[in-house]
Design a protein around this motif. Sequence first.
Motif, PDB file in Angstrom:
ATOM      1  N   ALA A  56       0.853  -1.204   0.000  1.00  0.00           N
ATOM      2  CA  ALA A  56       0.000   0.000   0.000  1.00  0.00           C
ATOM      3  C   ALA A  56       0.881   1.242   0.000  1.00  0.00           C
ATOM      4  O   ALA A  56       1.601   1.510   0.962  1.00  0.00           O
ATOM      5  CB  ALA A  56      -0.918  -0.016   1.217  1.00  0.00           C
ATOM      6  N   HIS A  57       0.799   1.988  -1.078  1.00  0.00           N
ATOM      7  CA  HIS A  57       1.645   3.170  -1.270  1.00  0.00           C
ATOM      8  C   HIS A  57       0.719   4.334  -1.607  1.00  0.00           C
ATOM      9  O   HIS A  57      -0.403   4.121  -2.085  1.00  0.00           O
ATOM     10  CB  HIS A  57       2.609   2.885  -2.432  1.00  0.00           C
ATOM     11  CG  HIS A  57       3.673   3.909  -2.647  1.00  0.00           C
ATOM     12  ND1 HIS A  57       3.490   5.019  -3.423  1.00  0.00           N
ATOM     13  CD2 HIS A  57       4.949   3.973  -2.181  1.00  0.00           C
ATOM     14  CE1 HIS A  57       4.606   5.731  -3.439  1.00  0.00           C
ATOM     15  NE2 HIS A  57       5.512   5.123  -2.687  1.00  0.00           N
ATOM     16  N   GLU A  58       1.212   5.562  -1.409  1.00  0.00           N
ATOM     17  CA  GLU A  58       0.319   6.706  -1.691  1.00  0.00           C
ATOM     18  C   GLU A  58       0.115   6.966  -3.188  1.00  0.00           C
ATOM     19  O   GLU A  58      -0.748   7.753  -3.571  1.00  0.00           O
ATOM     20  CB  GLU A  58       0.729   7.996  -0.954  1.00  0.00           C
ATOM     21  CG  GLU A  58       2.166   8.386  -0.991  1.00  0.00           C
ATOM     22  CD  GLU A  58       3.043   7.604   0.013  1.00  0.00           C
ATOM     23  OE1 GLU A  58       4.240   7.847  -0.008  1.00  0.00           O
ATOM     24  OE2 GLU A  58       2.543   6.739   0.771  1.00  0.00           O
ATOM     25  N   LEU A  59       0.890   6.300  -4.013  1.00  0.00           N
ATOM     26  CA  LEU A  59       0.698   6.429  -5.454  1.00  0.00           C
ATOM     27  C   LEU A  59      -0.034   5.169  -5.943  1.00  0.00           C
ATOM     28  O   LEU A  59       0.474   4.052  -5.792  1.00  0.00           O
ATOM     29  CB  LEU A  59       2.074   6.525  -6.122  1.00  0.00           C
ATOM     30  CG  LEU A  59       2.120   6.841  -7.604  1.00  0.00           C
ATOM     31  CD1 LEU A  59       1.456   8.187  -7.881  1.00  0.00           C
ATOM     32  CD2 LEU A  59       3.578   6.876  -8.075  1.00  0.00           C
ATOM     33  N   ARG A  60      -1.226   5.344  -6.506  1.00  0.00           N
ATOM     34  CA  ARG A  60      -2.017   4.167  -6.926  1.00  0.00           C
ATOM     35  C   ARG A  60      -1.242   3.332  -7.946  1.00  0.00           C
ATOM     36  O   ARG A  60      -0.734   3.851  -8.930  1.00  0.00           O
ATOM     37  CB  ARG A  60      -3.348   4.626  -7.531  1.00  0.00           C
ATOM     38  CG  ARG A  60      -4.288   3.478  -7.841  1.00  0.00           C
ATOM     39  CD  ARG A  60      -5.535   3.982  -8.551  1.00  0.00           C
ATOM     40  NE  ARG A  60      -6.487   2.900  -8.765  1.00  0.00           N
ATOM     41  CZ  ARG A  60      -6.422   2.042  -9.780  1.00  0.00           C
ATOM     42  NH1 ARG A  60      -5.447   2.136 -10.660  1.00  0.00           N
ATOM     43  NH2 ARG A  60      -7.322   1.087  -9.906  1.00  0.00           N
ATOM     44  N   GLY A  61      -1.185   2.026  -7.679  1.00  0.00           N
ATOM     45  CA  GLY A  61      -0.576   1.108  -8.653  1.00  0.00           C
ATOM     46  C   GLY A  61       0.948   1.059  -8.613  1.00  0.00           C
ATOM     47  O   GLY A  61       1.564   0.433  -9.467  1.00  0.00           O
ATOM     48  N   TYR A  62       1.544   1.703  -7.590  1.00  0.00           N
ATOM     49  CA  TYR A  62       3.011   1.698  -7.512  1.00  0.00           C
ATOM     50  C   TYR A  62       3.467   0.377  -6.895  1.00  0.00           C
ATOM     51  O   TYR A  62       3.371   0.188  -5.688  1.00  0.00           O
ATOM     52  CB  TYR A  62       3.498   2.903  -6.694  1.00  0.00           C
ATOM     53  CG  TYR A  62       5.005   3.059  -6.693  1.00  0.00           C
ATOM     54  CD1 TYR A  62       5.669   3.594  -7.802  1.00  0.00           C
ATOM     55  CD2 TYR A  62       5.770   2.642  -5.602  1.00  0.00           C
ATOM     56  CE1 TYR A  62       7.052   3.724  -7.804  1.00  0.00           C
ATOM     57  CE2 TYR A  62       7.150   2.767  -5.601  1.00  0.00           C
ATOM     58  CZ  TYR A  62       7.783   3.308  -6.706  1.00  0.00           C
ATOM     59  OH  TYR A  62       9.154   3.429  -6.717  1.00  0.00           O
ATOM     60  N   PHE A  63       3.934  -0.544  -7.705  1.00  0.00           N
ATOM     61  CA  PHE A  63       4.412  -1.875  -7.266  1.00  0.00           C
ATOM     62  C   PHE A  63       3.447  -2.481  -6.243  1.00  0.00           C
ATOM     63  O   PHE A  63       3.853  -2.972  -5.202  1.00  0.00           O
ATOM     64  CB  PHE A  63       5.837  -1.777  -6.685  1.00  0.00           C
ATOM     65  CG  PHE A  63       6.860  -1.421  -7.726  1.00  0.00           C
ATOM     66  CD1 PHE A  63       7.527  -2.415  -8.422  1.00  0.00           C
ATOM     67  CD2 PHE A  63       7.142  -0.086  -8.021  1.00  0.00           C
ATOM     68  CE1 PHE A  63       8.455  -2.081  -9.412  1.00  0.00           C
ATOM     69  CE2 PHE A  63       8.062   0.248  -9.009  1.00  0.00           C
ATOM     70  CZ  PHE A  63       8.726  -0.750  -9.695  1.00  0.00           C
TER      71      PHE A  63
END
Length: 451
Positions: A302-309
């Motif tokens: 879960a990262h603040e940029l959607r779809g980031y790895f």
Amino acid sequence: MSTTASVIIIGAGISGISAAKVLVENGVEDVLILEATDRIGGRIQKQNFGDVPVELGAGWIAGVGGKESNPVWELASRSNLRTCFSDYTNARFNIYDRSGEIFPTGIAADSYTKAVDSAISKLKSLEALDYECAGQLAEEASSPPKTPIELAIDFILHDFEMAEVEPISTYVDFGEREFLVADERGYECLLYKMAEEFLFTSHGNILDNRLKLNQVVREVQQSRNGVVVKTEDGSVYEANYVIVSASIGVLQSNLLSFQPPLPRWKTEAIQKCDVMVYTKIFLKFPHCFWPCGPGQEFFIYAHELRGYFTFWQHMENAYPGSNILVVTLTNEQSKRVEAQSDQETLKEAMSVLRDMFGSTIPYATDILVPRWWNNRFQRGSYSNYPMISDNKLLQNIKAPVGRIFFTGEHTSEKFSGYVHGGYLAGMETSKSLLEEMKQSLLLQPLLAFTE
Ligand code: FAD
């Protein structure tokens, strides 16, 4: 000098091969398959990586275990294809935050239910609206996911699991189970098996001159009397009809030109269909450092940029001891990594893995980044029809233009995007063409009489 055939098929992916097979089995033996690359298979492609065969394109047989039998599952059974059951639903319970903590099951489940409910109500409100203004109103009405876990769940839901939001024909008709292909011969062996049934082969090689590899078609000219197909190397082929099985991404590009140009209703439909870019990046490690127990095949970052790895899978179920991880990127993230060096992508992936599993994990020894978007014979991974689209769009994409017929997964009414969609579309297109050939034969004496 030109080569002649009754029907030329452009492309030797699953739809092109299944189309050719139906024609030959129905007595049209002089077909000619022109394939741009040096192999058959198209978006079904195996490559050896880290001592095991990995699938760069299609990896799963989706839709198994239902009332009806998935025809690709039947092909797989006949070829004794080795597969492993995959359960995507695990993924939502293995969501890591950036400090390596797994979100508690309750929080993950609640966020998931909320996301599904919101997607369903959005879909329902869209269904009630006019198609043309639906997209804009949907954006205005929805409150977009904001936190890393919401973004991660939104990504899984919309880029992987839409079945829970919208009934998808594949799962309704064929069942909800998915099987990962884990066979030394690769998923593509199903195409070779099919080809063997109507083309001359020896020791697994296709030696039939009705299949011509490395033939990049650039121009299709049609007249009242037939079709002329020209390739990049200057070869010229003539036929009564042509079936184009190139992907929707290729049709949107300028690789193929048509003379006379395709009518506007056709080109507009082609340009309207979205293309999904879906990239599986493979990473090889000296040893396994991720959890491999039951229910842990998939995990999420879960990262603040959607779809980031975001979406990860280990390959221990398919190939125990392979020490390979796969991370899936889509659309803008896919295009971004395709444009940079593999070493840069590796650095980013390692930093994500260190967030999840700590700084002492070993560095990957190898990376494989397929480039479906920049591949001029693909231009993306598969068609992605807007959720609310009128059936006219697909009908126009699929409709023949004079002697030019269109096939491929993007022409499958119920199963676009899937291997079985391509397989069934190829068969259906050839059946329509056979019908057209029959009609024109019936008309011939009549025309001769009137002339
Ligand atoms: P293609 O396989 O693209 O065949 C078209 C052929 O035309 C290609 O061989 C191409 O080289 C050739 N061609 C293009 N232009 C020319 C030209 N100008 N001249 C001559 N030849 C040309 N489906 C599933 O069911 N399960 C999955 O798990 C799955 N995962 C996927 C993951 C990825 C990364 C990708 C890329 C696809 C995935 N798919 C999956 C989709 C599936 O692979 C496709 O729907 C299917 O293989 C498409 O077959 P096709 O015959 O329509 O097209």
